[in-house]
Design a protein around this motif. Structure first.
Motif, PDB file in Angstrom:
ATOM      1  N   VAL A  38       0.848  -1.192   0.000  1.00  0.00           N
ATOM      2  CA  VAL A  38       0.000   0.000   0.000  1.00  0.00           C
ATOM      3  C   VAL A  38       0.886   1.245   0.000  1.00  0.00           C
ATOM      4  CG1 VAL A  38      -1.789   1.304   1.229  1.00  0.00           C
ATOM      5  CG2 VAL A  38      -1.865  -1.206   1.201  1.00  0.00           C
ATOM      6  N   VAL A  39       0.769   2.048  -1.066  1.00  0.00           N
ATOM      7  CA  VAL A  39       1.607   3.238  -1.191  1.00  0.00           C
ATOM      8  C   VAL A  39       0.808   4.527  -1.065  1.00  0.00           C
ATOM      9  CG1 VAL A  39       3.326   2.068  -2.614  1.00  0.00           C
ATOM     10  CG2 VAL A  39       1.389   3.208  -3.720  1.00  0.00           C
ATOM     11  N   GLY A  40      -0.517   4.404  -0.991  1.00  0.00           N
ATOM     12  CA  GLY A  40      -1.346   5.598  -0.860  1.00  0.00           C
ATOM     13  C   GLY A  40      -2.762   5.232  -0.483  1.00  0.00           C
ATOM     14  N   LEU A  41      -3.451   6.176   0.135  1.00  0.00           N
ATOM     15  CA  LEU A  41      -4.830   5.931   0.547  1.00  0.00           C
ATOM     16  C   LEU A  41      -5.616   7.230   0.452  1.00  0.00           C
ATOM     17  CD1 LEU A  41      -6.012   3.767   3.523  1.00  0.00           C
ATOM     18  CD2 LEU A  41      -7.035   6.005   3.119  1.00  0.00           C
ATOM     19  N   THR A  42      -6.752   7.176  -0.215  1.00  0.00           N
ATOM     20  CA  THR A  42      -7.612   8.342  -0.378  1.00  0.00           C
ATOM     21  C   THR A  42      -8.949   8.087   0.296  1.00  0.00           C
ATOM     22  OG1 THR A  42      -6.606   8.969  -2.485  1.00  0.00           O
ATOM     23  CG2 THR A  42      -8.818   9.816  -2.040  1.00  0.00           C
ATOM     24  N   GLU A  43      -9.373   9.036   1.139  1.00  0.00           N
ATOM     25  CA  GLU A  43     -10.699   8.987   1.747  1.00  0.00           C
ATOM     26  C   GLU A  43     -11.478  10.194   1.221  1.00  0.00           C
ATOM     27  OE1 GLU A  43     -10.641   8.618   6.014  1.00  0.00           O
ATOM     28  OE2 GLU A  43      -8.712   7.574   5.948  1.00  0.00           O
ATOM     29  N   GLU A  44     -12.591   9.929   0.554  1.00  0.00           N
ATOM     30  CA  GLU A  44     -13.348  11.020  -0.074  1.00  0.00           C
ATOM     31  C   GLU A  44     -14.809  10.981   0.346  1.00  0.00           C
ATOM     32  OE1 GLU A  44     -13.633  13.085  -4.415  1.00  0.00           O
ATOM     33  OE2 GLU A  44     -13.726  10.900  -4.403  1.00  0.00           O
ATOM     34  N   PHE A  45     -15.370  12.160   0.557  1.00  0.00           N
ATOM     35  CA  PHE A  45     -16.797  12.301   0.766  1.00  0.00           C
ATOM     36  C   PHE A  45     -17.372  13.018  -0.453  1.00  0.00           C
ATOM     37  CE2 PHE A  45     -15.138  12.044   5.116  1.00  0.00           C
ATOM     38  CZ  PHE A  45     -15.974  11.055   5.639  1.00  0.00           C
ATOM     39  N   GLY A  46     -18.305  12.374  -1.121  1.00  0.00           N
ATOM     40  CA  GLY A  46     -18.896  12.975  -2.320  1.00  0.00           C
ATOM     41  C   GLY A  46     -19.836  11.999  -2.981  1.00  0.00           C
ATOM     42  N   SER A  47     -20.754  12.524  -3.765  1.00  0.00           N
ATOM     43  CA  SER A  47     -21.751  11.697  -4.425  1.00  0.00           C
ATOM     44  C   SER A  47     -21.131  10.842  -5.518  1.00  0.00           C
ATOM     45  CB  SER A  47     -22.851  12.578  -5.033  1.00  0.00           C
ATOM     46  OG  SER A  47     -23.729  11.800  -5.824  1.00  0.00           O
ATOM     47  N   GLY A  48     -21.529   9.559  -5.564  1.00  0.00           N
ATOM     48  CA  GLY A  48     -21.076   8.674  -6.624  1.00  0.00           C
ATOM     49  C   GLY A  48     -21.710   8.988  -7.959  1.00  0.00           C
ATOM     50  N   ARG A  49     -22.712   9.866  -7.965  1.00  0.00           N
ATOM     51  CA  ARG A  49     -23.346  10.273  -9.216  1.00  0.00           C
ATOM     52  C   ARG A  49     -22.583  11.406  -9.896  1.00  0.00           C
ATOM     53  NH1 ARG A  49     -28.047   7.537  -9.153  1.00  0.00           N
ATOM     54  NH2 ARG A  49     -28.905   6.975  -7.121  1.00  0.00           N
ATOM     55  N   ILE A  50     -21.634  11.978  -9.178  1.00  0.00           N
ATOM     56  CA  ILE A  50     -20.809  13.060  -9.722  1.00  0.00           C
ATOM     57  C   ILE A  50     -19.397  12.512  -9.925  1.00  0.00           C
ATOM     58  CG2 ILE A  50     -19.854  15.355  -9.303  1.00  0.00           C
ATOM     59  CD1 ILE A  50     -22.276  15.860  -7.465  1.00  0.00           C
ATOM     60  N   VAL A  51     -18.942  12.492 -11.171  1.00  0.00           N
ATOM     61  CA  VAL A  51     -17.620  11.907 -11.440  1.00  0.00           C
ATOM     62  C   VAL A  51     -16.527  12.968 -11.504  1.00  0.00           C
ATOM     63  CG1 VAL A  51     -18.524   9.874 -12.589  1.00  0.00           C
ATOM     64  CG2 VAL A  51     -18.087  11.943 -13.923  1.00  0.00           C
ATOM     65  N   ASP A  52     -16.928  14.221 -11.616  1.00  0.00           N
ATOM     66  CA  ASP A  52     -15.943  15.298 -11.688  1.00  0.00           C
ATOM     67  C   ASP A  52     -15.507  15.668 -10.267  1.00  0.00           C
ATOM     68  OD1 ASP A  52     -14.299  17.212 -12.771  1.00  0.00           O
ATOM     69  OD2 ASP A  52     -15.863  18.751 -12.846  1.00  0.00           O
ATOM     70  N   ARG A  53     -14.862  14.686  -9.618  1.00  0.00           N
ATOM     71  CA  ARG A  53     -14.452  14.867  -8.232  1.00  0.00           C
ATOM     72  C   ARG A  53     -12.937  15.066  -8.163  1.00  0.00           C
ATOM     73  NH1 ARG A  53     -17.645  10.123  -7.655  1.00  0.00           N
ATOM     74  NH2 ARG A  53     -15.903   8.930  -6.793  1.00  0.00           N
ATOM     75  N   ARG A  54     -12.541  15.936  -7.280  1.00  0.00           N
ATOM     76  CA  ARG A  54     -11.126  16.306  -7.168  1.00  0.00           C
ATOM     77  C   ARG A  54     -10.238  15.098  -6.902  1.00  0.00           C
ATOM     78  NH1 ARG A  54      -9.776  19.694  -2.020  1.00  0.00           N
ATOM     79  NH2 ARG A  54     -10.270  17.636  -1.175  1.00  0.00           N
ATOM     80  N   ASP A  55     -10.677  14.230  -5.986  1.00  0.00           N
ATOM     81  CA  ASP A  55      -9.824  13.106  -5.611  1.00  0.00           C
ATOM     82  C   ASP A  55      -9.693  12.079  -6.728  1.00  0.00           C
ATOM     83  OD1 ASP A  55      -9.112  14.077  -3.126  1.00  0.00           O
ATOM     84  OD2 ASP A  55     -10.812  13.165  -2.114  1.00  0.00           O
ATOM     85  N   LEU A  56     -10.735  11.905  -7.544  1.00  0.00           N
ATOM     86  CA  LEU A  56     -10.615  10.996  -8.688  1.00  0.00           C
ATOM     87  C   LEU A  56      -9.614  11.541  -9.700  1.00  0.00           C
ATOM     88  CD1 LEU A  56     -14.159   9.588  -9.586  1.00  0.00           C
ATOM     89  CD2 LEU A  56     -12.274   8.482  -8.371  1.00  0.00           C
ATOM     90  N   LYS A  57      -9.655  12.844  -9.922  1.00  0.00           N
ATOM     91  CA  LYS A  57      -8.689  13.460 -10.834  1.00  0.00           C
ATOM     92  C   LYS A  57      -7.267  13.275 -10.305  1.00  0.00           C
ATOM     93  CE  LYS A  57     -11.763  17.061 -12.642  1.00  0.00           C
ATOM     94  NZ  LYS A  57     -12.040  18.524 -12.709  1.00  0.00           N
ATOM     95  N   SER A  58      -7.121  13.420  -8.999  1.00  0.00           N
ATOM     96  CA  SER A  58      -5.803  13.245  -8.392  1.00  0.00           C
ATOM     97  C   SER A  58      -5.314  11.811  -8.568  1.00  0.00           C
ATOM     98  CB  SER A  58      -5.869  13.605  -6.904  1.00  0.00           C
ATOM     99  OG  SER A  58      -4.633  13.359  -6.265  1.00  0.00           O
TER     100      SER A  58
END
Length: 200
Positions: A38-58
């Motif tokens: 495991v080299v990284g871990l992202t925890e995000e709060f946001g709707s799964g219906r919205i794909v333009d999310r900052r953490d997904l882009k990251s």
């Protein structure tokens, strides 16, 4: 040892503060069992219906830089509840040479489906009826209902094959529904149920 990045998501901060922690620990345990580093871990709060999310882009930027080999998440709709957007995202990962793994090949009822098993060759069977019309149209929900129906009719191998085929072949919602229709006969509520609802 494959390098993995863990991705957790909840729609919104839960009043139960342990919910995100539980998801994270489940993923960490799975990574350990698989022998991932495991080299990284992202925890995000946001709707799964919205794909333009900052953490997904990251995550895509990290994938482009080959900071990890495998993205690990609990299930497909943690990435997106829209099947087409989910496949766009995973296709982008593939372009960067990064794989996608889900903590479990779980349908919504919590049963293992072993995502990457080769489909078993079996004699043709009659498709069981599956009440999908009138259900929540989220594709992952429909897949889960179809898988449960198959298992209840002694077709566990077909339940595994259904998910594998959708994951490999379907590029949009309609295509996924057509594949589901190859395994089950899609039905609506029984006529008696509909008439009872109309009387209420």
């Amino acid at each position: 040892m494959a390098k993995t990045w863990i991705y957790c998501r909840l729609d919104k901060p839960s009043t139960n503060t342990q919910e995100m922690e539980k998801q994270k620990l489940l993923l960490l345990d799975y990574a350990k069992e698989k022998g991932y580093e495991v080299v990284g871990l992202t925890e995000e709060f946001g709707s799964g219906r919205i794909v333009d999310r900052r953490d997904l882009k990251s995550l895509l930027e990290h994938a482009k830089n080959r900071d990890f080999d495998v993205l690990l998440t609990e299930r497909g709709d943690r990435i997106s509840k829209n099947l087409e957007e989910y496949f766009k995202f995973t296709s982008q990962l593939k372009e960067y040479g990064v794989g996608m793994d889900q903590i479990v090949g779980l349908d919504i009822f919590g049963k293992d489906i072993e995502l990457f098993d080769e489909p078993a060759c079996a004699p043709e069977k009659v498709k069981p009826d599956c009440e999908l019309i009138g259900q929540d149209g989220n594709i992952f929900n429909l897949i889960g209902i179809a898988q449960r129906t198959l298992r209840e009719n002694g077709m566990a191998d077909e339940a595994k094959e259904l998910f594998t085929r959708i994951n490999a072949e379907a590029h949009d919602y309609d295509h996924a529904l057509r594949i589901i229709g190859e395994y089950v006969t899609i039905t609506g509520p029984a006529e008696e149920t509909v008439m009872e609802d109309m009387r209420l």
